[in-house]
Each structure stands twice: as C-alpha cells, then as structure tokens.
Design an enzyme around this catalytic site. Sequence first.
Site, PDB file in Angstrom:
ATOM      1  N   GLY A   1       0.733  -1.257   0.000  1.00 39.91           N
ATOM      2  CA  GLY A   1       0.000   0.000   0.000  1.00 39.91           C
ATOM      3  C   GLY A   1       0.759   1.303   0.000  1.00 39.91           C
ATOM      4  O   GLY A   1       0.124   2.363  -0.054  1.00 39.91           O
TER       5      GLY A   1
ATOM      6  N   CYS B   1      -1.014   3.441  -5.649  1.00 41.41           N
ATOM      7  CA  CYS B   1      -1.688   2.314  -5.001  1.00 41.41           C
ATOM      8  C   CYS B   1      -2.758   2.843  -4.050  1.00 41.41           C
ATOM      9  O   CYS B   1      -2.506   3.778  -3.288  1.00 41.41           O
ATOM     10  CB  CYS B   1      -0.677   1.465  -4.229  1.00 41.41           C
ATOM     11  SG  CYS B   1      -1.408   0.034  -3.408  1.00 41.41           S
TER      12      CYS B   1
END
Length: 351
Positions: free
Chosen positions: A181, A186
């Site tokens: 992440g 993202c």
Amino acid sequence: MRIEEDIKLGFKDVLIRPKRSILKSRSQVDLTRLFIFKHAQNKWSGIPLIAANMDTVGTFKMAIALSSFGILTAIHKYYSYLDWKKFIHTIPGTVVKHIMVSTGMLDEDFVKLKQILSLSSKLKYICIDVANGYSEKFVTFLKKVRECYCDKIICAGNVVTGEMVEELILSGADIVKVGIGPGSVCTTRAKTAIGYPQLSAVIECSDAAHGLGGQIISDGGCVVSGDIAKAFGGGADFVMLGGMLAGHKECEGLIFKENKKRYMIFYGMSSKFAMDRHIGGVARYKTPEGKTVKVLFRGAVSETINNILGGLRSTCTYVGAFTLKELTKRTTFIKVSEQENIIFNNQEVSN
C-alpha cells in the site's frame, strides 16, 4: 480482534541524525553492494536499486539505461515470449545480468516463465510478484519455482511482517519484497484498510530476513532520494522504485500534451486502467486498488538516477559511512513532526 499499541513509522515520520565523519568528499562513497544469495548461492554486484515491474516503468528500454549504472530492472510480466526473444538476442550480456523476469502464480505464468528463462543462461533473477503474499497458494508456487530453478535468485512478495518473510525465505526465496500500500498510485490501504507503514515494515522485515541469511527489497513509498536513504538506513538491501522513475523516455506510458506541456500516463497495476488493458476489465467480485495519474514528461532517466545517487552519497557523507553497506550501522533515526520548509515549493524556477 486485537490492537497493537506501538506506533508504526513511515518515511515521513523520521529524519536521520548527522554524525561526525572523516569523509572529505561525496566522491569517496561507494554505493555498490556485493550479495551472495542464500539458496541460489550466486553472487551479484551493483547498485541495489530496482525499477519496479510496472508496465510503464519495468521496460526493456529502462533495463538498458539502468544497466549502465549497475542498477536492476524488474521487467513487467506483460511482454510476450517473442518480445523477450527479440530483446535478449539484441542486447549484451552486461544488460541481461541486471534483469529480473517477473511472473504471476498462474499455471500459464509458470509456462511462460520457463520459456523466457530458456532464452539465456544469464537470466538469473526471478521476481514472483503478487499483491498479497500471505496466501498458501503463493507459498506453494514459490516452492514449485525453487524446485525447478535451484540456481536462480528468486525474489518473492509482497509482505510486510517478519513471520511471513521467514516463511518465504524458508520456502525458497532469496529476497523478499516488502510493502503493501505505500506506492504513489496504489489505493490498497484506502480500499481495504490493509497495510503497514513502510519504514517500520522495512526495519522489522530486514531483521527477520537477515537472521535467516536472506535479503529484502523495500518496495514503494519513496518520493525523494532521502526516502531511499531512510529505507537503506532501516535495513533494506534493495529499494524498488516506481513513481520516482515514471515519466521518462524509457517508460512506455501514453504521452500527451496539455497547456503546452508534455505529460505521461502512469498507473497502478491494480488500477482499472491496467485491468482494462491487460485482462479485459475489472471482474465483478473485485474493486480497483490503484489510480491513474499524469506526470510531467522528464526526458532521459539518467539525470534522475544521477540525482538519486548524489543524494545517497550525501546521506552517507553526513553520517560517516564510506559504503552503502555501512549506512544501516551509522543510522540513528529521530522521530519528527516536520521534514522540510515548503514555503517556496510551488514557486521554483525551471532550469
């Protein structure tokens, strides 16, 4: 349900404290590393940066450009076998030794991996890349690849905790890719609430890996060269870059003009754009976990790399590290509430 009380840290939460140094010049700093890998027992020497296996960054052109610096490129998995065949037969071996062959974990991925690796014995790196490295299916696939390629350097990920790093190394990985992440395009953390602040992940995962003779890659979260220095200072053996290398002529993103400026499209590999392009759309049971952005076209990647390497040399000089390997031992992080003075950040004069 349980709560862990200790606060985990990202790159923005710390700075590195300066220390006395006998270095007289940044030119004295050696950024190359030599690794002997746990399972493959192969040696590799170079600057331990890696272009991410994203289809706009991990390109054949990028591999050629970065190999001249001794930097690795994880080639994205969407090139065909024929693309690979043409590429391998037209480049020198000095480029090939700085290439990672990326793969997913489907049966057809394994077939394609074997075809590509058969093209050259100099292809030594395999990068098994999935978004969630915690599944038993992933571990099983890793073991399968290791059984087939005992002499290849296998990188596997992504994970963010020490116990899973240990599991992957014991299952055949030489290097574990760390990060869930933190990437610039993202959205996994926002969509799923899953993740781990990158610096803490690097510190904890490197400790686990080094105890077993393995290495880690810090994958994602770097915005400036100082973040790369923090990753190395935290114990990362390699640092993988996506957004910092986006927008260059060696990339393969769509280029367009807007207000007389050139831009390039850059997107996450779990974005709707990527899934539309490569797998025919987003499955009904999924949601995209990436975004699509425009970045200013930045020309050749060589200037960006020189700026990154210059920043790393300067970090080492500030803490008295003659080599990149020494940086971890010379690093003392201090927790901070600010990073830099940003008053003129949007008023810089272009060169």
